[in-house]
Motif scaffolding. Structure first.
Motif, PDB file in Angstrom:
ATOM      1  N   LEU A 111       0.808  -1.219   0.000  1.00 60.27           N
ATOM      2  CA  LEU A 111       0.000   0.000   0.000  1.00 60.27           C
ATOM      3  C   LEU A 111       0.843   1.271   0.000  1.00 60.27           C
ATOM      4  CD1 LEU A 111      -2.845  -1.011   2.489  1.00 60.27           C
ATOM      5  CD2 LEU A 111      -2.897  -0.985  -0.031  1.00 60.27           C
ATOM      6  N   GLY A 112       2.168   1.119   0.086  1.00 57.60           N
ATOM      7  CA  GLY A 112       3.051   2.280   0.069  1.00 57.60           C
ATOM      8  C   GLY A 112       3.121   3.020   1.389  1.00 57.60           C
ATOM      9  N   ARG A 113       2.646   2.401   2.467  1.00 57.83           N
ATOM     10  CA  ARG A 113       2.695   3.043   3.789  1.00 57.83           C
ATOM     11  C   ARG A 113       4.107   3.054   4.352  1.00 57.83           C
ATOM     12  NH1 ARG A 113      -2.357  -0.230   6.170  1.00 57.83           N
ATOM     13  NH2 ARG A 113      -3.999   0.815   4.994  1.00 57.83           N
ATOM     14  N   LEU A 114       4.858   1.981   4.041  1.00 52.20           N
ATOM     15  CA  LEU A 114       6.234   1.833   4.518  1.00 52.20           C
ATOM     16  C   LEU A 114       7.088   1.237   3.407  1.00 52.20           C
ATOM     17  CD1 LEU A 114       5.628   0.056   7.971  1.00 52.20           C
ATOM     18  CD2 LEU A 114       6.344   2.428   7.640  1.00 52.20           C
ATOM     19  N   PRO A 115       8.378   1.604   3.361  1.00 50.68           N
ATOM     20  CA  PRO A 115       9.280   0.895   2.448  1.00 50.68           C
ATOM     21  C   PRO A 115       9.730  -0.411   3.098  1.00 50.68           C
ATOM     22  CG  PRO A 115      10.470   2.640   3.564  1.00 50.68           C
ATOM     23  CD  PRO A 115       9.032   2.733   4.024  1.00 50.68           C
ATOM     24  N   ALA A 116       9.992  -1.424   2.304  1.00 50.50           N
ATOM     25  CA  ALA A 116      10.498  -2.687   2.834  1.00 50.50           C
ATOM     26  C   ALA A 116      11.851  -2.424   3.497  1.00 50.50           C
ATOM     27  CB  ALA A 116      10.625  -3.720   1.724  1.00 50.50           C
ATOM     28  N   PRO A 117      12.046  -2.856   4.748  1.00 48.14           N
ATOM     29  CA  PRO A 117      13.289  -2.536   5.461  1.00 48.14           C
ATOM     30  C   PRO A 117      14.496  -3.378   5.054  1.00 48.14           C
ATOM     31  CG  PRO A 117      11.857  -3.834   6.854  1.00 48.14           C
ATOM     32  CD  PRO A 117      11.087  -3.542   5.595  1.00 48.14           C
ATOM     33  N   THR A 118      14.243  -4.543   4.426  1.00 44.98           N
ATOM     34  CA  THR A 118      15.335  -5.439   4.029  1.00 44.98           C
ATOM     35  C   THR A 118      15.066  -5.982   2.630  1.00 44.98           C
ATOM     36  OG1 THR A 118      14.265  -7.425   4.906  1.00 44.98           O
ATOM     37  CG2 THR A 118      15.692  -6.189   6.442  1.00 44.98           C
ATOM     38  N   ALA A 119      16.095  -6.545   2.039  1.00 47.21           N
ATOM     39  CA  ALA A 119      15.932  -7.180   0.726  1.00 47.21           C
ATOM     40  C   ALA A 119      14.960  -8.353   0.825  1.00 47.21           C
ATOM     41  CB  ALA A 119      17.283  -7.649   0.195  1.00 47.21           C
TER      42      ALA A 119
END
Length: 171
Positions: A23-31
């Motif tokens: 939903l674009g609320r947060l960026p993924a923190p890890t690969a």
């Protein structure tokens, strides 16, 4: 999707796993989080997310319609993470080997890939992937056309000799 497990196989609720990334609320923190969210995007046909999380070179070659057809046709049944190198919150690059399991029309498939990720301006992107599988079979002898002489030396056309279903090669 309240209280349902995330399609990525983390065992966590979708709302607490991949949904905030999709939903674009947060960026993924890890690969790994990005890779899992991309699997979930295929499972949920979120093609825009796949494009958004791709590096520039991948975006140039991205086939949104083809990806959508594949995602819609497949029944996604699981994700196995086999190996992770780098890709942590403090890293700038990561490599992940995984197998995505799916089926199309009751035929099962395993997409085995070694994927490369990079963090650019604090955000993870899929940069490239190498599909892992058996090498394609290569024909040692030249292909014989149906109307060409049979290579066994019988003098007959291939289709009437060794190419005929159920027939024994002429000697």
């Amino acid at each position: 999707m309240s209280d349902t497990h995330c399609p990525c196989g983390s065992g966590r609720a979708f709302e607490l796993c991949c949904e905030p990334y999709l939903l674009g609320r947060l960026p993924a923190p890890t690969a790994e989080a990005l890779m899992r969210s991309r699997y979930t995007a295929y499972a949920l046909c979120s093609i825009d997310y796949l494009y958004k999380t791709s590096g520039k070179r991948v975006r140039k070659e991205f086939d949104a319609e083809g990806s959508k057809r594949w995602a819609e046709a497949a029944e996604w049944s699981g994700l196995e993470v086999l190996a992770i190198e780098g890709g942590g919150e403090q890293d700038d690059a990561g490599h992940i080997e995984f197998i995505a399991h799916y089926s199309i029309k009751d035929q099962t498939f395993n997409h085995h890939e070694h994927a490369q990720f990079a963090k650019i301006d604090g955000e993870w992107f899929f940069m490239d992937g190498e599909v892992i599988g058996p090498a394609p079979e290569r024909r040692e002898a030249p292909k014989v056309g149906r109307n060409e002489p049979c290579p066994c030396g019988s003098g007959r056309k291939f289709k009437k000799c060794c190419g005929a279903a159920g027939s024994e090669p002429a000697t």
